[in-house]
Design a protein around this motif. Structure first.
Motif, mmCIF file in Angstrom:
data_model
loop_
_atom_site.group_PDB
_atom_site.id
_atom_site.type_symbol
_atom_site.label_atom_id
_atom_site.label_comp_id
_atom_site.label_asym_id
_atom_site.label_seq_id
_atom_site.Cartn_x
_atom_site.Cartn_y
_atom_site.Cartn_z
ATOM 1 N N ARG A 174 40.959 33.547 49.520
ATOM 2 C CA ARG A 174 41.777 34.410 48.661
ATOM 3 C C ARG A 174 42.262 33.653 47.427
ATOM 4 O O ARG A 174 42.335 34.229 46.330
ATOM 5 N N PHE A 175 42.567 32.382 47.576
ATOM 6 C CA PHE A 175 42.957 31.576 46.416
ATOM 7 C C PHE A 175 41.789 31.467 45.435
ATOM 8 O O PHE A 175 41.980 31.622 44.226
ATOM 9 N N ASN A 211 39.255 33.533 45.044
ATOM 10 C CA ASN A 211 39.033 34.828 44.404
ATOM 11 C C ASN A 211 40.070 35.125 43.323
ATOM 12 O O ASN A 211 39.744 35.645 42.247
ATOM 13 N N ALA A 212 41.320 34.796 43.594
ATOM 14 C CA ALA A 212 42.393 35.146 42.676
ATOM 15 C C ALA A 212 42.499 34.199 41.489
ATOM 16 O O ALA A 212 42.742 34.634 40.357
ATOM 17 N N GLN A 213 42.285 32.904 41.717
ATOM 18 C CA GLN A 213 42.561 31.915 40.683
ATOM 19 C C GLN A 213 41.328 31.320 40.019
ATOM 20 O O GLN A 213 41.360 30.990 38.829
ATOM 21 N N ASP A 234 38.625 40.098 38.035
ATOM 22 C CA ASP A 234 39.989 40.371 38.491
ATOM 23 C C ASP A 234 39.974 41.604 39.390
ATOM 24 O O ASP A 234 40.586 41.625 40.464
ATOM 25 N N ASN A 286 38.468 40.864 42.849
ATOM 26 C CA ASN A 286 39.420 40.262 43.766
ATOM 27 C C ASN A 286 40.373 41.307 44.339
ATOM 28 O O ASN A 286 40.637 41.335 45.543
ATOM 29 N N GLU A 287 40.879 42.181 43.484
ATOM 30 C CA GLU A 287 41.800 43.222 43.936
ATOM 31 C C GLU A 287 41.137 44.147 44.945
ATOM 32 O O GLU A 287 41.728 44.519 45.967
ATOM 33 N N ARG A 293 40.683 42.388 48.324
ATOM 34 C CA ARG A 293 41.967 42.237 49.008
ATOM 35 C C ARG A 293 42.434 43.567 49.593
ATOM 36 O O ARG A 293 43.054 43.609 50.667
#
Length: 238
Positions: A169-170, A172-174, A191, A194-195, A198
């Motif tokens: 998750r890190f 994917n997000a960052q 972006d 990733n959303e 999740r």
């Protein structure tokens, strides 16, 4: 130059389609970089799960640039690559038009332009998550599959291991959107990626949705520690 198209979790078909139109040219290259080459392994696993045979008619829905469709078509099956993004389909035609047993159709997953019981197998990779009404799409896939036919859904999922899930998750997000922007791709699209990952249900919940649509023999297996999951099912004969 067109402004980047930013989809959101409302999954408006026009916005999602427009976003994919804009990333079509570099989509496969960026995916290979982002997944460290695992996309090719996942595609091969999907093709094996579909188990295409010469003479069969197979629908690859949300086909994108038709990489998965071309892989399936190598078996000699008649493959229809369907997608709601004309930009993705155009890129797919540019790359794979030489395959005579591969055709292209612009289609909405919740209202497929095909007859009942038309396909021996249907498959969808990384696309169900982008559909506004995924349960309706599963019902449409059921409708167009012949009794005894096969369903294969390959979709991003939830890694079962807590430590790996946090790392994933890190990333994917960052990391993922920044690398996409460095590669000259619409980082906003990643972006959204990733959303959408999740927000997406885990393996067991998606399996339940597949059963609700009428499919039987529903099963799944995790690939790459559960980053994606390969779901399989059968349309009952009676």
């Amino acid at each position: 130059m067109n402004q980047p198209n930013r989809a959101d979790l409302g999954r408006d078909p026009a916005r999602v389609s427009g976003m994919f139109d804009q990333v079509a040219a570099g989509y496969d290259r960026t995916n290979t970089v982002m997944t460290f080459g695992n996309d090719a392994l996942w595609r091969a696993a999907t093709t094996r799960a579909v188990a295409p045979k010469r003479g069969e008619r197979i629908l690859d829905l949300a086909a994108g640039t038709a990489s998965s469709s071309a892989s399936i078509a190598m078996s000699g099956a008649e493959v229809v690559a369907a997608d709601f993004s004309p930009g993705m389909l155009a890129e797919g035609k540019r790359r794979h038009a030489h395959l005579k047993n591969l055709s292209f159709v612009e289609a909405n997953a919740t209202d497929l332009p095909f007859s009942d019981d038309e396909f021996d197998a249907v498959t969808m990779s990384y696309g169900l998550r982008n559909v506004q009404q995924p349960k309706k799409a599963l019902a449409e896939l059921f409708r167009v599959t012949r009794p005894g036919g096969r369903l294969v859904i390959n979709e991003f999922s939830t890694p079962p291991g807590k430590a790996f899930r946090g790392l994933y998750r890190f990333y994917n997000a960052q990391v993922l959107p920044r690398v996409a922007r460095m590669a000259g791709t619409n980082g906003d699209a990643y972006d959204y990626l990733n959303e959408s990952i999740r927000d997406w249900p885990d393996q067991k919940r998606l399996s339940a949705w597949i059963r609700e649509a009428g499919w039987t023999d529903v099963a799944y297996r995790n690939l790459s520690f559960g980053i994606v999951a390969l779901h399989r099912a059968t349309k009952p004969v009676s």
